[in-house]
Design a protein around this motif. Sequence first.
Motif, PDB file in Angstrom:
ATOM      1  N   ILE A  21       0.851  -1.193   0.000  1.00  0.00           N
ATOM      2  CA  ILE A  21       0.000   0.000   0.000  1.00  0.00           C
ATOM      3  C   ILE A  21       0.883   1.237   0.000  1.00  0.00           C
ATOM      4  O   ILE A  21       1.753   1.389   0.862  1.00  0.00           O
ATOM      5  N   ALA A  22       0.675   2.117  -0.966  1.00  0.00           N
ATOM      6  CA  ALA A  22       1.337   3.418  -1.008  1.00  0.00           C
ATOM      7  C   ALA A  22       0.333   4.469  -0.535  1.00  0.00           C
ATOM      8  O   ALA A  22      -0.769   4.563  -1.081  1.00  0.00           O
ATOM      9  N   THR A  23       0.714   5.253   0.479  1.00  0.00           N
ATOM     10  CA  THR A  23      -0.215   6.196   1.100  1.00  0.00           C
ATOM     11  C   THR A  23       0.338   7.617   1.027  1.00  0.00           C
ATOM     12  O   THR A  23       1.523   7.846   1.309  1.00  0.00           O
ATOM     13  N   ILE A  24      -0.527   8.541   0.651  1.00  0.00           N
ATOM     14  CA  ILE A  24      -0.200   9.972   0.637  1.00  0.00           C
ATOM     15  C   ILE A  24      -1.194  10.673   1.548  1.00  0.00           C
ATOM     16  O   ILE A  24      -2.409  10.533   1.362  1.00  0.00           O
ATOM     17  N   ARG A  25      -0.675  11.433   2.527  1.00  0.00           N
ATOM     18  CA  ARG A  25      -1.532  12.180   3.443  1.00  0.00           C
ATOM     19  C   ARG A  25      -1.189  13.657   3.363  1.00  0.00           C
ATOM     20  O   ARG A  25      -0.027  14.038   3.516  1.00  0.00           O
ATOM     21  N   THR A  26      -2.195  14.472   3.162  1.00  0.00           N
ATOM     22  CA  THR A  26      -2.012  15.914   3.080  1.00  0.00           C
ATOM     23  C   THR A  26      -3.330  16.596   3.388  1.00  0.00           C
ATOM     24  O   THR A  26      -4.397  15.964   3.360  1.00  0.00           O
ATOM     25  N   GLU A  27      -3.273  17.887   3.668  1.00  0.00           N
ATOM     26  CA  GLU A  27      -4.528  18.602   3.922  1.00  0.00           C
ATOM     27  C   GLU A  27      -5.270  18.868   2.626  1.00  0.00           C
ATOM     28  O   GLU A  27      -6.463  18.599   2.513  1.00  0.00           O
ATOM     29  N   ASN A  28      -4.549  19.415   1.637  1.00  0.00           N
ATOM     30  CA  ASN A  28      -5.153  19.695   0.334  1.00  0.00           C
ATOM     31  C   ASN A  28      -4.251  19.123  -0.749  1.00  0.00           C
ATOM     32  O   ASN A  28      -3.056  19.459  -0.816  1.00  0.00           O
ATOM     33  N   LEU A  29      -4.836  18.284  -1.599  1.00  0.00           N
ATOM     34  CA  LEU A  29      -4.099  17.719  -2.727  1.00  0.00           C
ATOM     35  C   LEU A  29      -4.638  18.312  -4.019  1.00  0.00           C
ATOM     36  O   LEU A  29      -5.843  18.268  -4.273  1.00  0.00           O
ATOM     37  N   VAL A  30      -3.720  18.869  -4.827  1.00  0.00           N
ATOM     38  CA  VAL A  30      -4.074  19.369  -6.154  1.00  0.00           C
ATOM     39  C   VAL A  30      -3.292  18.562  -7.167  1.00  0.00           C
ATOM     40  O   VAL A  30      -2.052  18.504  -7.114  1.00  0.00           O
ATOM     41  N   TRP A  31      -3.992  17.895  -8.067  1.00  0.00           N
ATOM     42  CA  TRP A  31      -3.331  17.138  -9.136  1.00  0.00           C
ATOM     43  C   TRP A  31      -3.592  17.881 -10.443  1.00  0.00           C
ATOM     44  O   TRP A  31      -4.680  17.831 -10.994  1.00  0.00           O
ATOM     45  N   SER A  32      -2.552  18.563 -10.926  1.00  0.00           N
ATOM     46  CA  SER A  32      -2.719  19.393 -12.124  1.00  0.00           C
ATOM     47  C   SER A  32      -2.447  18.639 -13.405  1.00  0.00           C
ATOM     48  O   SER A  32      -2.823  19.092 -14.492  1.00  0.00           O
ATOM     49  N   GLY A  33      -1.777  17.488 -13.322  1.00  0.00           N
ATOM     50  CA  GLY A  33      -1.498  16.732 -14.532  1.00  0.00           C
ATOM     51  C   GLY A  33      -0.232  17.208 -15.205  1.00  0.00           C
ATOM     52  O   GLY A  33       0.539  18.007 -14.664  1.00  0.00           O
ATOM     53  N   GLY A  34       0.010  16.727 -16.410  1.00  0.00           N
ATOM     54  CA  GLY A  34       1.229  17.079 -17.131  1.00  0.00           C
ATOM     55  C   GLY A  34       1.101  16.784 -18.600  1.00  0.00           C
ATOM     56  O   GLY A  34       0.015  16.565 -19.125  1.00  0.00           O
ATOM     57  N   GLY A  43       8.121  -5.191 -15.660  1.00  0.00           N
ATOM     58  CA  GLY A  43       8.394  -5.727 -14.348  1.00  0.00           C
ATOM     59  C   GLY A  43       8.638  -4.687 -13.280  1.00  0.00           C
ATOM     60  O   GLY A  43       8.969  -5.015 -12.145  1.00  0.00           O
ATOM     61  N   GLY A  44       8.433  -3.408 -13.629  1.00  0.00           N
ATOM     62  CA  GLY A  44       8.690  -2.325 -12.684  1.00  0.00           C
ATOM     63  C   GLY A  44       7.517  -1.373 -12.571  1.00  0.00           C
ATOM     64  O   GLY A  44       6.363  -1.798 -12.477  1.00  0.00           O
ATOM     65  N   ALA A  45       7.813  -0.066 -12.571  1.00  0.00           N
ATOM     66  CA  ALA A  45       6.789   0.956 -12.397  1.00  0.00           C
ATOM     67  C   ALA A  45       5.705   0.842 -13.464  1.00  0.00           C
ATOM     68  O   ALA A  45       5.991   0.804 -14.660  1.00  0.00           O
ATOM     69  N   GLY A  46       4.453   0.752 -13.008  1.00  0.00           N
ATOM     70  CA  GLY A  46       3.326   0.626 -13.907  1.00  0.00           C
ATOM     71  C   GLY A  46       2.828  -0.788 -14.080  1.00  0.00           C
ATOM     72  O   GLY A  46       1.839  -1.013 -14.783  1.00  0.00           O
ATOM     73  N   THR A  47       3.502  -1.754 -13.426  1.00  0.00           N
ATOM     74  CA  THR A  47       3.094  -3.162 -13.558  1.00  0.00           C
ATOM     75  C   THR A  47       2.704  -3.772 -12.214  1.00  0.00           C
ATOM     76  O   THR A  47       2.603  -4.992 -12.103  1.00  0.00           O
ATOM     77  N   GLY A  48       2.475  -2.937 -11.207  1.00  0.00           N
ATOM     78  CA  GLY A  48       2.175  -3.431  -9.872  1.00  0.00           C
ATOM     79  C   GLY A  48       0.755  -3.937  -9.715  1.00  0.00           C
ATOM     80  O   GLY A  48      -0.064  -3.884 -10.641  1.00  0.00           O
ATOM     81  N   SER A  49       0.476  -4.411  -8.497  1.00  0.00           N
ATOM     82  CA  SER A  49      -0.868  -4.899  -8.180  1.00  0.00           C
ATOM     83  C   SER A  49      -1.267  -4.529  -6.756  1.00  0.00           C
ATOM     84  O   SER A  49      -2.134  -5.156  -6.161  1.00  0.00           O
ATOM     85  N   GLY A  50      -0.637  -3.504  -6.198  1.00  0.00           N
ATOM     86  CA  GLY A  50      -0.942  -3.049  -4.857  1.00  0.00           C
ATOM     87  C   GLY A  50      -2.044  -2.002  -4.842  1.00  0.00           C
ATOM     88  O   GLY A  50      -2.882  -1.943  -5.750  1.00  0.00           O
ATOM     89  N   SER A  51      -2.035  -1.154  -3.801  1.00  0.00           N
ATOM     90  CA  SER A  51      -3.072  -0.139  -3.633  1.00  0.00           C
ATOM     91  C   SER A  51      -2.437   1.235  -3.448  1.00  0.00           C
ATOM     92  O   SER A  51      -1.373   1.355  -2.829  1.00  0.00           O
ATOM     93  N   LEU A  52      -3.105   2.247  -3.955  1.00  0.00           N
ATOM     94  CA  LEU A  52      -2.740   3.645  -3.723  1.00  0.00           C
ATOM     95  C   LEU A  52      -3.829   4.271  -2.875  1.00  0.00           C
ATOM     96  O   LEU A  52      -5.007   4.206  -3.234  1.00  0.00           O
ATOM     97  N   VAL A  53      -3.441   4.877  -1.748  1.00  0.00           N
ATOM     98  CA  VAL A  53      -4.385   5.520  -0.841  1.00  0.00           C
ATOM     99  C   VAL A  53      -4.003   6.984  -0.706  1.00  0.00           C
ATOM    100  O   VAL A  53      -2.853   7.309  -0.372  1.00  0.00           O
ATOM    101  N   ILE A  54      -4.959   7.867  -0.950  1.00  0.00           N
ATOM    102  CA  ILE A  54      -4.759   9.308  -0.767  1.00  0.00           C
ATOM    103  C   ILE A  54      -5.746   9.779   0.287  1.00  0.00           C
ATOM    104  O   ILE A  54      -6.964   9.669   0.106  1.00  0.00           O
ATOM    105  N   ASP A  55      -5.219  10.281   1.409  1.00  0.00           N
ATOM    106  CA  ASP A  55      -6.030  10.806   2.504  1.00  0.00           C
ATOM    107  C   ASP A  55      -5.847  12.319   2.563  1.00  0.00           C
ATOM    108  O   ASP A  55      -4.718  12.807   2.724  1.00  0.00           O
TER     109      ASP A  55
END
Length: 340
Positions: A21-34, A43-55
């Motif tokens: 589980i990858a977790t990000i905690r912050t008061e305000n999250l702004v995702w502007s993109g790119g 076999g690396g980044a982008g091929t996982g099977s875990g969870s992303l949690v944003i609080d």
Amino acid sequence: RIANLVFGTPAIYGAGGAGDIATIRTENLVWSGGSGPGAVITGGAGTGSGSLVIDAERVSFGYGPKVQVSGVDAAARLALGFASVNLNASDRITANHRGSLAVYQSQGPYVPGEGYRYTGGDLNISTPLLTGEAGSFNSITAGGAIRVTAPEGAKAGTVTGANGLGAELALNGEAVSIASAITLPSGRLTITAAGDILLADAAMLDLAGREVRFDDVKKYSWGGEVVLESRDGDIRQSAGSTIELSARNNHAGRLMAAALGVDAGLVDLRGTVLGSSSGEYDAGGTVVPYRGGFIDVRAQHLGESGTLSEQFSTLNERLNSGGMFGGRGFQIKQGDLAIG
């Protein structure tokens, strides 16, 4: 916990295993993109099977403060390599510009002229309010299911301050369930799914018109539009849920529900649908009343039980109670209907 976190990246890639589980905690999250996501690493980044949690307290898709905004670009955001993405916002999840979010677990082969194929990835949204600022457009897609719920102990729809007009929100997943408040005054909500669409008892879809003040002058906006479309599943609105399309001194909104899959195709609207209007306007020299709410139902079957005639009568009684007198269209492919 960080007070304000701004992501200027087009993508977040996961590489962990099923229990990670990858977790990000912050008061305000702004995702502007790119400008475009990087290549997936075998076999690396982008091929996982875990969870992303944003609080967070608030999650915003769009631009952060003190940014020179482009009026042309549409920011695309990608979360890839996660079996599930969990967005938890105690205040709201909103958008302030035009853009999209896509959640997938796996990237498939490249198809010439179409791009990469993606599969899997559930999106769980926990917030008392899903909304958008005036004129924004937010398209959210998941390869798996999309579930929108209110946090435990919170009452959906109690958060105030979501009065920006004309926002649009699109939700597209394998299945979509709503058990919280979506507020888009005079806006447009589109929910599409390959399978079932469920508006649970806690669902409150508020697209009603609003009073707008210009100094000492009051004006009124129109009712918005809700589109529910299931390709191969059913559409169910629970009895405790509400779809609000009404307007004061303007036209009320529209509801369209379509489920035409031959092996499913049930539309069962048991909840409240509000579409009243008030006032009159000058239509080229003739004073006419503003139009009430309009509904268009297209299905294989209408209602969970009973005959088509019984379900048709019961639904129309609920529509009468909600003031949906602007027009009604029905395309029901199976069953015998007796009117009167």
